[in-house]
Design a protein around this motif. Sequence first.
Motif, PDB file in Angstrom:
ATOM      1  N   PRO A  13       0.834  -1.208   0.000  1.00 25.97           N
ATOM      2  CA  PRO A  13       0.000   0.000   0.000  1.00 25.97           C
ATOM      3  C   PRO A  13       0.870   1.261   0.000  1.00 25.97           C
ATOM      4  N   VAL A  14       0.335   2.305  -0.604  1.00 22.93           N
ATOM      5  CA  VAL A  14       1.052   3.579  -0.695  1.00 22.93           C
ATOM      6  C   VAL A  14       0.099   4.688  -0.263  1.00 22.93           C
ATOM      7  N   ALA A  15       0.588   5.602   0.604  1.00 23.40           N
ATOM      8  CA  ALA A  15      -0.238   6.745   1.004  1.00 23.40           C
ATOM      9  C   ALA A  15       0.350   8.017   0.407  1.00 23.40           C
ATOM     10  N   LEU A  16      -0.523   8.984   0.114  1.00 26.09           N
ATOM     11  CA  LEU A  16      -0.028  10.309  -0.267  1.00 26.09           C
ATOM     12  C   LEU A  16       0.697  10.886   0.934  1.00 26.09           C
ATOM     13  N   THR A  17       1.811  11.564   0.718  1.00 24.71           N
ATOM     14  CA  THR A  17       2.518  12.215   1.822  1.00 24.71           C
ATOM     15  C   THR A  17       2.045  13.674   1.934  1.00 24.71           C
ATOM     16  N   SER A  18       2.419  14.330   3.026  1.00 28.65           N
ATOM     17  CA  SER A  18       2.084  15.752   3.191  1.00 28.65           C
ATOM     18  C   SER A  18       2.659  16.562   2.043  1.00 28.65           C
ATOM     19  N   ALA A  19       3.894  16.241   1.661  1.00 27.83           N
ATOM     20  CA  ALA A  19       4.530  16.990   0.572  1.00 27.83           C
ATOM     21  C   ALA A  19       3.742  16.812  -0.728  1.00 27.83           C
ATOM     22  N   ASP A  20       3.218  15.585  -0.960  1.00 28.59           N
ATOM     23  CA  ASP A  20       2.413  15.336  -2.175  1.00 28.59           C
ATOM     24  C   ASP A  20       1.162  16.205  -2.170  1.00 28.59           C
ATOM     25  N   VAL A  21       0.492  16.273  -1.009  1.00 27.92           N
ATOM     26  CA  VAL A  21      -0.759  17.034  -0.926  1.00 27.92           C
ATOM     27  C   VAL A  21      -0.477  18.513  -1.163  1.00 27.92           C
ATOM     28  N   ARG A  22       0.597  19.018  -0.514  1.00 30.01           N
ATOM     29  CA  ARG A  22       0.948  20.438  -0.660  1.00 30.01           C
ATOM     30  C   ARG A  22       1.290  20.756  -2.117  1.00 30.01           C
ATOM     31  N   ASP A  23       2.015  19.837  -2.755  1.00 31.34           N
ATOM     32  CA  ASP A  23       2.400  20.051  -4.148  1.00 31.34           C
ATOM     33  C   ASP A  23       1.171  20.135  -5.060  1.00 31.34           C
ATOM     34  N   LYS A  24       0.189  19.249  -4.836  1.00 29.94           N
ATOM     35  CA  LYS A  24      -1.045  19.293  -5.640  1.00 29.94           C
ATOM     36  C   LYS A  24      -1.754  20.631  -5.432  1.00 29.94           C
ATOM     37  N   LEU A  25      -1.794  21.052  -4.152  1.00 31.83           N
ATOM     38  CA  LEU A  25      -2.482  22.296  -3.813  1.00 31.83           C
ATOM     39  C   LEU A  25      -1.802  23.494  -4.487  1.00 31.83           C
ATOM     40  N   VAL A  26      -0.483  23.530  -4.399  1.00 37.40           N
ATOM     41  CA  VAL A  26       0.267  24.645  -4.979  1.00 37.40           C
ATOM     42  C   VAL A  26       0.052  24.697  -6.500  1.00 37.40           C
ATOM     43  N   GLN A  27       0.118  23.551  -7.129  1.00 34.69           N
ATOM     44  CA  GLN A  27      -0.070  23.528  -8.593  1.00 34.69           C
ATOM     45  C   GLN A  27      -1.484  23.956  -8.982  1.00 34.69           C
ATOM     46  N   ALA A  28      -2.463  23.545  -8.168  1.00 33.49           N
ATOM     47  CA  ALA A  28      -3.850  23.943  -8.455  1.00 33.49           C
ATOM     48  C   ALA A  28      -4.005  25.458  -8.293  1.00 33.49           C
ATOM     49  N   LEU A  29      -3.381  26.023  -7.242  1.00 30.22           N
ATOM     50  CA  LEU A  29      -3.461  27.477  -7.028  1.00 30.22           C
ATOM     51  C   LEU A  29      -2.832  28.229  -8.199  1.00 30.22           C
ATOM     52  N   LEU A  30      -1.682  27.741  -8.648  1.00 27.99           N
ATOM     53  CA  LEU A  30      -1.010  28.373  -9.779  1.00 27.99           C
ATOM     54  C   LEU A  30      -1.898  28.350 -11.016  1.00 27.99           C
ATOM     55  N   HIS A  31      -2.482  27.197 -11.249  1.00 31.87           N
ATOM     56  CA  HIS A  31      -3.331  27.000 -12.419  1.00 31.87           C
ATOM     57  C   HIS A  31      -4.530  27.954 -12.388  1.00 31.87           C
ATOM     58  N   ALA A  32      -5.028  28.215 -11.162  1.00 31.24           N
ATOM     59  CA  ALA A  32      -6.254  29.017 -11.021  1.00 31.24           C
ATOM     60  C   ALA A  32      -5.952  30.491 -10.776  1.00 31.24           C
ATOM     61  N   SER A  33      -4.696  30.889 -10.847  1.00 28.22           N
ATOM     62  CA  SER A  33      -4.382  32.253 -10.425  1.00 28.22           C
ATOM     63  C   SER A  33      -5.094  33.279 -11.315  1.00 28.22           C
ATOM     64  N   GLY A  34      -5.680  34.270 -10.660  1.00 30.81           N
ATOM     65  CA  GLY A  34      -6.464  35.268 -11.387  1.00 30.81           C
ATOM     66  C   GLY A  34      -7.945  34.950 -11.434  1.00 30.81           C
ATOM     67  N   ARG A  35      -8.276  33.677 -11.136  1.00 33.83           N
ATOM     68  CA  ARG A  35      -9.694  33.291 -11.173  1.00 33.83           C
ATOM     69  C   ARG A  35     -10.339  33.560  -9.818  1.00 33.83           C
ATOM     70  N   THR A  36     -11.637  33.829  -9.810  1.00 32.37           N
ATOM     71  CA  THR A  36     -12.361  33.911  -8.527  1.00 32.37           C
ATOM     72  C   THR A  36     -13.530  32.939  -8.577  1.00 32.37           C
ATOM     73  N   PHE A  37     -13.830  32.412  -7.414  1.00 37.74           N
ATOM     74  CA  PHE A  37     -14.934  31.450  -7.323  1.00 37.74           C
ATOM     75  C   PHE A  37     -15.898  31.923  -6.240  1.00 37.74           C
ATOM     76  N   ASN A  38     -17.178  31.924  -6.534  1.00 36.89           N
ATOM     77  CA  ASN A  38     -18.146  32.442  -5.569  1.00 36.89           C
ATOM     78  C   ASN A  38     -18.788  31.364  -4.711  1.00 36.89           C
ATOM     79  N   SER A  39     -18.515  30.107  -5.036  1.00 30.66           N
ATOM     80  CA  SER A  39     -19.109  29.040  -4.228  1.00 30.66           C
ATOM     81  C   SER A  39     -18.239  27.782  -4.334  1.00 30.66           C
ATOM     82  N   TYR A  40     -18.484  26.880  -3.411  1.00 29.57           N
ATOM     83  CA  TYR A  40     -17.805  25.582  -3.442  1.00 29.57           C
ATOM     84  C   TYR A  40     -18.099  24.886  -4.777  1.00 29.57           C
ATOM     85  N   GLU A  41     -19.371  24.944  -5.204  1.00 26.83           N
ATOM     86  CA  GLU A  41     -19.789  24.256  -6.435  1.00 26.83           C
ATOM     87  C   GLU A  41     -19.020  24.794  -7.652  1.00 26.83           C
ATOM     88  N   GLU A  42     -18.857  26.126  -7.697  1.00 25.62           N
ATOM     89  CA  GLU A  42     -18.154  26.734  -8.816  1.00 25.62           C
ATOM     90  C   GLU A  42     -16.688  26.260  -8.856  1.00 25.62           C
TER      91      GLU A  42
END
Length: 318
Positions: A13-42
Amino acid sequence: MRVRFWGTRGSIPVALTSADVRDKLVQALLHASGRTFNSYEEAHAYATAELDFSLTHTFGGHTPCVELETGSDSYFVCDMGSGARPFGQHVFAKQARRPSTVNVFMSHVHWDHIMGFPFFGPAYVPGHKIRIHGCHDVLEQAFRLQQSPPCFPVGFDQLGATIEFVKLEPDRTVEVDGLKVTPHLQLHSGDSFGFRFEHDGKSVIYSTDSEHKLENRAEAENFAEFFRNADVVIFDAMYALAEAISVKADWGHSSNIVGVELCQMARAKHLVLFHHEPANNDATLEGLLKEARRFEELTRGDHALKVSAAYDGLEIDL
Ligand SMILES: [Zn+2]
Ligand SMILES: [Zn+2]
């Protein structure tokens, strides 16, 4: 039929590490930079439609455990890897205190395929019935051995459920609670067996821990026949092709590209890459999936093959 994946990783078995989670988050933030979201659904819709799959998901954490739902009261499951623990929780939740009948089909008894059984809740509760099917003479011995001292605190004989071992013969079709099952011998250390399941005009192949030598035409045709016209083929794609034919030849596993070739020969409809290498992270696994899809496009004749990569939680309806 519905196929539900509880465990899709090979070997351990393999678990995601903290570094993996942070890396996904950082890349998602970069990808979305400049965008705004008004709800969880959006934000959810954006993540689903526009971010890479490997940023929003993770491929297999648990070792092999794949459920087939046929609409019967009985459960059907391939292998008892560590995914058997959440599968057991699912059985409890669905049964709401009623006893269950669980049919297990074992590809082989390497540890990654049996390690979840001591954590499979229904095994501990009187009234539940577990039938473990397989072609290996050592099937029962392996399950007992892993629950022997000094390796595990609860012995196999202390389990509360009624547990039965059922010997299957290669290439002989049997019907188990309305589901047709045919085991087929595969090349792997200590032998492994693939299963062809048929129900209601649909067919699913579970073929893990299986090495293929496609230069041997007879071998390739043998498997193409076993996979023939299958709706879903769950396939051991532990390695990339270059690894499978060089450094890791004879290690008992196969590749994404061999999976495409065999499914094309068999005119199967949907290839699902499975038994992921524990050293591969999500981006690498997504790369292997894209490579397989590209190869399928380039070599496609008059028959298109859908290609997916299994992850824990994936459900396929057919
Ligand atoms: Zn394995
Ligand atoms: Zn194995």
